[in-house]
Design an enzyme around this catalytic site. Sequence first.
Site, short mmCIF file in Angstrom:
data_model
loop_
_atom_site.label_atom_id
_atom_site.label_comp_id
_atom_site.label_asym_id
_atom_site.label_seq_id
_atom_site.Cartn_x
_atom_site.Cartn_y
_atom_site.Cartn_z
N ASP A 193 -5.54 -13.73 8.83
CA ASP A 193 -4.40 -13.62 7.90
C ASP A 193 -3.23 -14.52 8.31
OD1 ASP A 193 -5.68 -11.82 6.25
OD2 ASP A 193 -4.65 -10.05 7.00
N HIS A 212 -10.71 -14.14 3.10
CA HIS A 212 -11.94 -13.42 2.79
C HIS A 212 -13.01 -14.37 2.26
CE1 HIS A 212 -9.45 -9.47 2.22
NE2 HIS A 212 -9.29 -10.03 3.39
N ASP A 224 2.34 1.94 3.35
CA ASP A 224 3.31 0.99 3.94
C ASP A 224 4.73 1.43 3.60
OD1 ASP A 224 1.07 -0.67 4.30
OD2 ASP A 224 1.50 -1.81 2.48
N GLU A 251 -10.45 -7.00 -4.87
CA GLU A 251 -10.31 -8.07 -3.88
C GLU A 251 -11.55 -8.11 -3.00
OE1 GLU A 251 -6.59 -7.93 -1.70
OE2 GLU A 251 -7.58 -8.76 0.05
N HIS A 254 0.90 -1.16 0.00
CA HIS A 254 0.00 0.00 0.00
C HIS A 254 0.93 1.21 0.00
CE1 HIS A 254 -2.29 -3.03 2.34
NE2 HIS A 254 -3.38 -2.47 1.84
N ASP A 286 -10.58 -11.91 10.38
CA ASP A 286 -9.57 -12.00 9.32
C ASP A 286 -8.19 -12.21 9.96
OD1 ASP A 286 -8.65 -11.80 6.73
OD2 ASP A 286 -8.67 -9.61 6.67
N ASP A 337 -4.39 -13.81 -2.93
CA ASP A 337 -3.78 -13.49 -1.65
C ASP A 337 -3.76 -14.79 -0.85
OD1 ASP A 337 -3.16 -10.91 -2.21
OD2 ASP A 337 -4.37 -10.00 -0.63
N GLU A 360 -8.71 -13.68 -1.99
CA GLU A 360 -7.98 -13.97 -0.75
C GLU A 360 -8.67 -15.12 -0.02
OE1 GLU A 360 -6.52 -10.91 2.06
OE2 GLU A 360 -7.30 -12.22 3.64
N ASP A 408 -0.41 -12.60 1.84
CA ASP A 408 -1.03 -11.58 2.69
C ASP A 408 -1.28 -12.23 4.05
OD1 ASP A 408 -2.30 -9.50 3.81
OD2 ASP A 408 -3.94 -9.36 2.36
C1 XLS Z 1 -7.45 -6.64 4.16
C2 XLS Z 1 -6.91 -6.89 2.83
C3 XLS Z 1 -5.81 -5.94 2.38
C4 XLS Z 1 -5.67 -5.97 0.88
C5 XLS Z 1 -4.92 -4.84 0.32
O1 XLS Z 1 -8.23 -7.41 4.69
O2 XLS Z 1 -6.51 -8.22 2.76
O3 XLS Z 1 -4.63 -6.21 3.03
O4 XLS Z 1 -5.09 -7.17 0.44
O5 XLS Z 1 -5.48 -3.62 0.64
CA CA Z 2 -5.62 -9.26 1.02
CA CA Z 3 -7.17 -10.33 4.93
#
Ligand code: XLS
Ligand code: CA
Ligand code: CA
Length: 440
Positions: A309, A271, A104, A232, A101, A307, A296, A268, A340
Amino acid sequence: MKSYFPLVKSPIKYAGPKSRDPLTFKWFNAKQKVRGKTMAQHFRFAVAYWHTFKGGGSDMFGPAAWVREWNVGSPMEAAEKALQANFEFCQKLGVPYYCFHDRDIAPEGATFTESVKNLETVVKQAKKMQKDTGIKLLWGTANLFSNPRYTHGAGTNPDVQVFAYAAAQLKHALEATCELGGENYVFWGGREGYETLLNTKYSQEQNQFAALLQLAVDHAKKIGFKGQFLIEPKPREPSKHQYDYDTATVLSFLRAHGLYDHFKINVEANHATLAGHTFAHELTVAAAENKLGSIDANAGDVLLGWDTDQFPVNLYDTATAMVAVLQQKGGIGSGGFNFDAKCRRGSNDVMDLFYAHIGGMDAFAKGLLVADKILSDKAYSQIVDDRYATWKSPVGKEILAGKSSLDKLAAFTLKNGEPALKSGRQELLEIHFNDILLSL
Ligand code: XLS
Ligand code: CA
Ligand code: CA
């Protein structure tokens, strides 16, 4: 130059499944060919900048639990050091891409002008490091959700001044991505959703979001950005309801707003599960329309409803995902597999970053091998083909060619009577899938 990962002396190598050295790949063999493409070509792995270089182990019950060695000094000093850590990490891991991003890689300044300047400075540094190392940008995106100004959304904000601010930030993030040769640009709908319908004009917000995407498409043309635009999906979090709920919702939104040809989907895993789907489901829905743009690669937790991750380690999930990915003709094109994912709050050592990524790469490599074998297995495909065999009959062909009618099918039913109930062979296929997974 300072090394941030001195314990990893040389790039991680493939050592085969019998290796017990955690700093080797057991399944990911970059040069190994599967279905005519090397594993490196299948995956085009990427490291997610936000988790790996800016994460500190925070969660909703506690702030950052650690500060990495590179995240110290003034914000711009830390930005340059984090870049160095990124390129050293990607090189040592043998991962060809990274994703970011705007906020970041470069800190937000006190004014918009300062933020733009920060980004431009860091982009220059990143461009040089990309050239020196050969590591490339898979995708860039704009963080249009962390700053409090985006509390009520960015593109879907009820205040046009916030929309304009978001558009201005998007312009610079897109230009940065273009300048760095980014192969894709991602829209994840941060706070594009609602908390309550009581204060929300749903269709107005849909139109606003479509307008923002169209502005991005127009600007890409203007600046010569040739990368692929990706959306996404995510069903909730941070908003109660996110407009980009899942792949099917996004594809229909794109169709309704004349944007279909300009976008593909970035699926992702976590998600997908938040939307009540499997990862393989979301990949299958996207691939069915040749709209699977990128992935992702992470995982959620079955017992936690948010989430998380996490790094992907479940081989059944990676194998079923790869079956879906291989169904898309031509593969994922300019996309890749972006981790991700973040180490757990308790995994605070920089070496955990290596173990986590190596584990994820191996899990997907093994998944690819299993998927290849499943799809090449005659006994398996025969069972599936047999289920649909009647569609090859004259009546089936006529229906699919759009040449049938309800009258014709009523006459067919009168003649043929009650159809036999046939087994779908689910359990047999499940056993077969496991046999293949365990045999490799
Ligand atoms: C958040 C998302 C984010 C996207 C990019 O839940 O996964 O990290 O991948 O903005
Ligand atoms: Ca993501
Ligand atoms: Ca995520």
